[in-house]
Design an enzyme around this catalytic site. Structure first.
Site, mmCIF file in Angstrom:
data_model
loop_
_atom_site.group_PDB
_atom_site.id
_atom_site.type_symbol
_atom_site.label_atom_id
_atom_site.label_comp_id
_atom_site.label_asym_id
_atom_site.label_seq_id
_atom_site.Cartn_x
_atom_site.Cartn_y
_atom_site.Cartn_z
ATOM 1 C CD GLU A 295 51.289 102.393 46.443
ATOM 2 O OE1 GLU A 295 51.615 101.274 45.998
ATOM 3 O OE2 GLU A 295 50.315 102.558 47.197
ATOM 4 C CG HIS B 262 49.313 102.129 58.015
ATOM 5 N ND1 HIS B 262 49.795 100.853 57.945
ATOM 6 C CD2 HIS B 262 48.517 102.275 56.933
ATOM 7 C CE1 HIS B 262 49.293 100.254 56.877
ATOM 8 N NE2 HIS B 262 48.513 101.095 56.247
HETATM 9 C C1 TPP Z 1 51.495 99.929 49.165
HETATM 10 C C2 TPP Z 1 50.185 100.306 49.739
HETATM 11 N N1 TPP Z 1 49.385 101.119 49.038
HETATM 12 C C3 TPP Z 1 48.186 101.461 49.532
HETATM 13 C C4 TPP Z 1 47.772 100.987 50.741
HETATM 14 C C5 TPP Z 1 46.402 101.359 51.284
HETATM 15 N N2 TPP Z 1 45.541 100.185 51.212
HETATM 16 C C6 TPP Z 1 45.379 99.399 52.286
HETATM 17 S S1 TPP Z 1 44.467 98.070 51.940
HETATM 18 C C7 TPP Z 1 44.254 98.521 50.342
HETATM 19 C C8 TPP Z 1 43.450 97.650 49.428
HETATM 20 C C9 TPP Z 1 44.038 96.300 49.260
HETATM 21 O O1 TPP Z 1 43.189 95.475 48.555
HETATM 22 P P1 TPP Z 1 43.403 93.918 48.433
HETATM 23 O O2 TPP Z 1 44.836 93.619 48.142
HETATM 24 O O3 TPP Z 1 42.406 93.416 47.469
HETATM 25 O O4 TPP Z 1 43.102 93.354 49.896
HETATM 26 P P2 TPP Z 1 41.764 93.418 50.730
HETATM 27 O O5 TPP Z 1 41.826 94.655 51.557
HETATM 28 O O6 TPP Z 1 40.621 93.400 49.793
HETATM 29 O O7 TPP Z 1 41.818 92.219 51.604
HETATM 30 C C10 TPP Z 1 44.897 99.726 50.099
HETATM 31 C C11 TPP Z 1 44.893 100.415 48.811
HETATM 32 C C12 TPP Z 1 48.662 100.174 51.461
HETATM 33 N N3 TPP Z 1 48.365 99.703 52.670
HETATM 34 N N4 TPP Z 1 49.848 99.841 50.940
#
Ligand code: TPP
Ligand code: MG
Lengths: 337, 328
Positions: free
Chosen positions: B60, B129
């Protein structure tokens, strides 16, 4: 500095047979627990998000089983399995998902914010990468207080693109802190593949930039994850050396309940990963090297089903928090009363 | 299409602006291949290509900042931050850069960008959230903050925001995406800085914005039917600049005011409105200005607790009656 480790099956048993069976049981428990949460979501017992560990059981159980009693854990929101692996009763996790008083966070946190401080689990967090600095700090506290403990910090592949990841790795190496950065690479952050998000898609290599030791292991093989985590935690505690451990794994379902998980990956890809299912892989290993009988497996499965059943009853019976308690825990004074 | 959802209205505005001006491009997490977390941009990558609809990693601070730089470099970025909760990571870029660059650099360069992001609570997403943080931006000179509550305003304000030469925080709401209503065809632009009387009334002025406007509109009917109170609902639409004239005109007529917001009341939108009314409309008031908002706790998960923390229709109704009667 960067190496890839792979387990060979010729090695002697790394753990007593009973411990190995326990690993199998924990993985099965997580799988069945998560499947049950899907049912409970459909019944509206669970609200909000639900990020499952299905497919990632070896990575979760292998790493947590390698932790010492005094070690500490922080994770992302994909945390149900981590709580269960650390020994939080399945009932307390299910009750948290139900928003009940008997939940591990008293119903205040829900799916993304499991916690069990007595067992060293300092919480699941919802902002991607937001908990990595906390792990640095937990390790700093241990170091400062001269405590013989290390920290495991679990996060996803997507989190490696947030600034906090880089700042945390650098700080932990600069200050020689006892932390193992557990990068659970399930190939996607929501609908974005590692390749589409990361200029260097061999993620463990990022540790190079911080002069930090890094390893990449087969995240579908619980013993590989166990052995690597165990070794790196020992190193963290004894030599005060942080390390990055990348486990290569896959989440079978979508990102959360709202994502069917199909628009950005093919059925072939999903099936390919499922062929190396962590639970079946380990079951076969146990059959081959410890003469695991089908009847033993069935007994474990039956035991797991019973734990799940009891967890659901516990969650059903636990009361909802009273609206009068809305302001409880906001500050220390309130939480004492 | 003349009837549609808030979601469709936003997409229409984006499509029209992408078509109108080559310099307009979209950037954000999951907005392309995945179709958008809330499907606002669904399909746009196929229409406009990956150059104009750009997926970003979870970075971000990096991509919001890049949007600011791109705006300085001659583009008109529309950056989506998946929810307002994640914008905190980009706060430094927005507050220290976007809001200040034009002034600090003596007017030599501006930041014509839009940051779209939804907030809101009520569906069990818990503390990290469920926030309403629009007021943080509304308190920052150099930014423009708009928060539409209807499909028509969503379309018109988004088009106005994209055409504006300064940084706009375009605040959406998770609970509004499926809200249905009239969506004006073609080049419909709603001017920034104009509040809208969404429901006329004579006994009580209710000042609100975003999703709470819809909730207040539902309460207005009940107030009228069951309590004989005719409430005038003012939807601020723009938090910065604030259209105080519309508020003052209404207060002069009703002499009673309730401010409703979803976020925390302390130091909130209602606090600002109440202070301005005290300052400029004191003589017209027959009762103290009342405020209502979310309970001042991190949003709890458990449903009974979440319900207790939200400014529900019942609590708004109760507050409206007190505001009219001048009781505490
Ligand atoms: C700073 C932030 N940006 C966006 C999100 C929305 N979001 C939640 S989970 C996610 C994907 C995360 O992927 P990863 O780190 O690979 O973890 P996984 O869910 O695959 O375990 C996103 C974009 C968030 N929670 N926090
Ligand atoms: Mg991932």
């Amino acid at each position: 500095m960067v190496e890839q480790s792979a387990r060979t099956t010729e090695q002697p048993l790394p753990l007593p047979r009973s411990d190995l069976l326990h690993l199998l049981e924990r993985m099965l428990l997580i799988r069945r627990f998560e499947e049950k949460t899907m049912e409970m979501l459909a019944l509206n017992r669970i609200r909000g998000y639900c990020h499952w560990n299905i497919g990632e059981e070896a990575s979760v159980v292998g790493s947590v089983a390698a932790m010492g009693q005094g070690d500490r854990l922080v994770t992302s929101y994909r945390d149900h399995g981590f709580a269960i692996a650390r020994g939080t009763p399945a009932g307390a996790v299910m009750a948290e998902l139900f928003g009940k008083e008997g939940g591990c966070a008293g119903g205040r946190g829900g799916s993304m914010h499991m916690v069990d401080v007595p067992r060293g689990f300092f919480g699941g967090y919802g902002i991607v990468g937001g908990h990595l600095p906390l792990a640095t700090g937990l390790a700093l506290a241990a170091d400062y207080l001269g405590e013989d403990r290390a920290v495991v910090c679990a996060f996803g592949d997507g989190a490696t693109n947030i600034g906090a990841f880089h700042e945390s790795l650098n700080l932990s190496k600069l200050w020689n802190l006892p932390v193992v950065w557990l990068l659970t690479n399930n190939q996607y952050g929501m609908g974005t593949s590692v390749r589409r998000a990361s200029a260097e898609s061999e993620l463990y290599k990022r540790a190079c930039a911080y002069n930090m030791h890094a390893e990449q292991v087969d995240g579908m093989d619980v013993l590989s994850v166990y052995e690597a985590t165990h070794r790196l935690l020992l190193r963290a505690r004894k030599q005060h050396e942080p390390a990055l451990l990348e486990t290569l794994t896959y989440r079978y379902p979508g990102h959360s309940y709202a994502d069917p998980g199909r628009s950005y990956r093919t059925k072939e890809e999903i099936d390919r990963w499922k062929q190396r299912d962590p639970i079946r892989l380990f079951q076969h290993y146990l059959e081959e090297y410890t003469s695991l009988e089908q009847s033993e497996f069935d007994a474990i499965e039956k035991h797991v089903d019973q734990i799940i059943e009891e967890a659901v009853s516990f969650a059903e019976e636990s009361p909802f928090p009273s609206p009068d308690s809305l302001f409880q825990h906001l500050y220390a004074e309130e939480s004492k009363s | 299409m003349t009837e549609g959802t808030y979601r469709q209205a936003l997409q229409q505005a984006l499509r029209e602006e992408l078509t109108r001006d080559e310099r307009v491009f979209l950037m954000g997490e999951e907005i392309g291949v995945f179709g958008g977390s809330y499907k606002i941009t669904d399909g746009l990558v196929h229409e406009f290509g990956e150059k104009r609809v750009r997926d970003t990693p979870i970075s971000e601070e990096g991509f919001v900042g890049a949007g600011i730089g791109a705006a300085m470099g001659g583009l008109r970025p529309v950056v989506e931050v998946m929810t307002i909760n994640f914008i905190l990571i980009a706060m430094d870029q927005i507050i220290n850069n976007a809001a200040k660059i034009r002034y600090m650099l003596g007017g030599s360069v501006g930041v014509p960008m839009v940051i779209r992001s939804p907030g809101g609570a009520g569906v069990g997403l818990t503390a990290q959230h469920s926030q309403s943080l629009e007021v943080w931006f509304a308190g920052t000179p150099g930014l423009i903050v708009v928060a539409p509550s209807t499909p028509a305003d969503a379309k018109g304000l988004l088009k106005a925001s994209i055409r504006n030469d300064d940084p706009v925080l375009f605040y959406e709401h998770l609970m509004l995406y499926n809200e249905k209503g009239h969506v004006p065809e073609g080049d419909y632009v709603v001017p920034i800085g104009k509040a809208d009387v969404k429901h006329p009334g004579s006994d009580l002025t209710i000042v609100t914005h975003s999703y709470m406007t819809q909730r207040c509109l539902r309460v207005a009917g009940q107030l009228e039917r069951e309590h004989g109170i005719s409430a005038e609902i003012i939807d601020l639409r723009s938090l910065r600049p604030l259209d105080f004239e519309t508020i003052a005109t209404s207060v002069k007529k009703t002499n009673h005011v309730l401010c409703v917001e979803e976020g925390w009341v302390s130091y909130g939108v209602g606090a600002e409105i109440a202070a301005r009314i005290g300052d400029e409309c004191f003589d017209w008031l027959d009762a103290p200005v009342k405020r209502i908002g979310g309970a001042e706790v991190p949003m709890p998960y458990s449903k009974p607790l979440e319900n207790a923390a939200m400014p529900s229709a019942e609590r708004i109704l109760e507050a409206a009656i007190k505001a009219r009667r001048g009781t505490r």
